[in-house]
Design a protein around this motif. Structure first.
Motif, mmCIF file in Angstrom:
data_model
loop_
_atom_site.group_PDB
_atom_site.id
_atom_site.type_symbol
_atom_site.label_atom_id
_atom_site.label_comp_id
_atom_site.label_asym_id
_atom_site.label_seq_id
_atom_site.Cartn_x
_atom_site.Cartn_y
_atom_site.Cartn_z
ATOM 1 N N VAL A 66 0.884 -1.166 0.000
ATOM 2 C CA VAL A 66 0.000 0.000 0.000
ATOM 3 C C VAL A 66 0.922 1.216 0.000
ATOM 4 O O VAL A 66 1.730 1.399 0.909
ATOM 5 C CB VAL A 66 -0.931 0.027 1.230
ATOM 6 C CG1 VAL A 66 -1.782 1.291 1.225
ATOM 7 C CG2 VAL A 66 -1.814 -1.216 1.263
ATOM 8 N N SER A 67 0.793 2.034 -1.058
ATOM 9 C CA SER A 67 1.642 3.210 -1.221
ATOM 10 C C SER A 67 0.829 4.485 -1.021
ATOM 11 O O SER A 67 -0.386 4.441 -0.894
ATOM 12 C CB SER A 67 2.266 3.215 -2.618
ATOM 13 O OG SER A 67 3.097 2.104 -2.786
ATOM 14 N N ASP A 68 1.520 5.601 -1.026
ATOM 15 C CA ASP A 68 0.918 6.936 -0.892
ATOM 16 C C ASP A 68 0.276 7.167 0.465
ATOM 17 O O ASP A 68 -0.626 7.994 0.593
ATOM 18 C CB ASP A 68 -0.079 7.224 -2.019
ATOM 19 C CG ASP A 68 0.605 7.325 -3.365
ATOM 20 O OD1 ASP A 68 1.780 7.738 -3.407
ATOM 21 O OD2 ASP A 68 -0.021 6.977 -4.380
ATOM 22 N N ILE A 69 0.733 6.441 1.475
ATOM 23 C CA ILE A 69 0.367 6.754 2.852
ATOM 24 C C ILE A 69 1.170 7.997 3.217
ATOM 25 O O ILE A 69 2.303 8.166 2.775
ATOM 26 C CB ILE A 69 0.706 5.577 3.784
ATOM 27 C CG1 ILE A 69 -0.104 4.345 3.393
ATOM 28 C CG2 ILE A 69 0.498 5.947 5.246
ATOM 29 C CD1 ILE A 69 0.332 3.063 4.091
ATOM 30 N N LYS A 70 0.603 8.888 4.016
ATOM 31 C CA LYS A 70 1.292 10.127 4.361
ATOM 32 C C LYS A 70 1.485 10.241 5.876
ATOM 33 O O LYS A 70 0.624 9.827 6.648
ATOM 34 C CB LYS A 70 0.494 11.333 3.882
ATOM 35 C CG LYS A 70 0.304 11.399 2.391
ATOM 36 C CD LYS A 70 -0.588 12.569 2.022
ATOM 37 C CE LYS A 70 -1.089 12.451 0.615
ATOM 38 N NZ LYS A 70 -2.321 11.699 0.495
ATOM 39 N N ILE A 71 2.613 10.825 6.270
ATOM 40 C CA ILE A 71 2.826 11.234 7.657
ATOM 41 C C ILE A 71 2.680 12.746 7.669
ATOM 42 O O ILE A 71 3.377 13.457 6.940
ATOM 43 C CB ILE A 71 4.214 10.825 8.172
ATOM 44 C CG1 ILE A 71 4.355 9.304 8.145
ATOM 45 C CG2 ILE A 71 4.432 11.385 9.587
ATOM 46 C CD1 ILE A 71 5.731 8.801 8.541
ATOM 47 N N ILE A 72 1.755 13.219 8.487
ATOM 48 C CA ILE A 72 1.410 14.640 8.515
ATOM 49 C C ILE A 72 1.591 15.190 9.926
ATOM 50 O O ILE A 72 1.237 14.532 10.911
ATOM 51 C CB ILE A 72 -0.042 14.849 8.031
ATOM 52 C CG1 ILE A 72 -0.159 14.361 6.582
ATOM 53 C CG2 ILE A 72 -0.474 16.308 8.175
ATOM 54 C CD1 ILE A 72 -1.540 14.383 6.017
ATOM 55 N N GLN A 73 2.126 16.411 10.006
ATOM 56 C CA GLN A 73 2.254 17.113 11.284
ATOM 57 C C GLN A 73 0.955 17.854 11.530
ATOM 58 O O GLN A 73 0.631 18.809 10.828
ATOM 59 C CB GLN A 73 3.428 18.097 11.247
ATOM 60 C CG GLN A 73 3.614 18.863 12.541
ATOM 61 C CD GLN A 73 4.060 17.955 13.673
ATOM 62 O OE1 GLN A 73 5.036 17.233 13.541
ATOM 63 N NE2 GLN A 73 3.337 17.993 14.772
ATOM 64 N N GLY A 74 0.192 17.390 12.517
ATOM 65 C CA GLY A 74 -1.063 18.036 12.858
ATOM 66 C C GLY A 74 -0.917 18.895 14.099
ATOM 67 O O GLY A 74 0.169 19.001 14.678
ATOM 68 N N VAL A 75 -1.994 19.480 14.533
ATOM 69 C CA VAL A 75 -2.004 20.328 15.720
ATOM 70 C C VAL A 75 -1.575 19.544 16.960
ATOM 71 O O VAL A 75 -0.855 20.054 17.815
ATOM 72 C CB VAL A 75 -3.416 20.932 15.936
ATOM 73 C CG1 VAL A 75 -3.475 21.750 17.214
ATOM 74 C CG2 VAL A 75 -3.811 21.773 14.740
ATOM 75 N N ASN A 76 -1.986 18.267 17.043
ATOM 76 C CA ASN A 76 -1.680 17.429 18.211
ATOM 77 C C ASN A 76 -0.529 16.469 17.972
ATOM 78 O O ASN A 76 -0.404 15.472 18.670
ATOM 79 C CB ASN A 76 -2.928 16.652 18.633
ATOM 80 C CG ASN A 76 -4.038 17.587 19.065
ATOM 81 O OD1 ASN A 76 -3.802 18.555 19.766
ATOM 82 N ND2 ASN A 76 -5.252 17.307 18.618
ATOM 83 N N GLY A 77 0.297 16.718 16.968
ATOM 84 C CA GLY A 77 1.428 15.850 16.692
ATOM 85 C C GLY A 77 1.292 15.146 15.351
ATOM 86 O O GLY A 77 0.422 15.461 14.542
#
Length: 108
Positions: free
Chosen positions: A30-41
């Motif tokens: 499974v590709s195109d998973i993202k790690i995103i910096q949100g307000v809570n981490g």
């Protein structure tokens, strides 16, 4: 189903920190998973597709909370190892999966 490999593709953006590919049982990716910096981490966002009306719909996602938790834990753990270890942690380009100059880190 076991996670047999996690590939991290770092991105130099404010909120988007990396793209991720997860390999299950050494036979399904499974590709195109993202790690995103949100307000809570940091959080993991599953691959999605933009609809005509502007909303997004996941195109691949876990069917239960336990599987989602296992994927998120493994992906974020590997990302933290990448950030802490830098290039000494085994980052290397994967020519068939990356653009020139991008780094990746993989685990078996």
């Amino acid at each position: 189903m076991d996670i047999t490999q996690v590939r991290i593709f770092p991105v130099d953006e404010e909120k988007l920190k990396a793209f991720v590919s997860v390999i299950f049982d050494e036979c399904f990716v499974v590709s195109d998973i993202k790690i995103i910096q949100g307000v809570n981490g940091l959080f993991v966002s599953m691959p999605s597709k933009k609809r005509k009306n502007g909303t997004f719909r996941d195109i691949a996602h876990p069917l239960n909370n336990d599987t989602r938790r296992r994927i998120e834990e493994k992906v974020l753990h590997r990302y933290q190892e990448l950030v802490e270890g830098g290039k000494d942690a085994g980052i290397r380009p994967l020519p068939e999966d990356t653009k020139d100059g991008e780094d990746t880190i993989t685990w078996d």
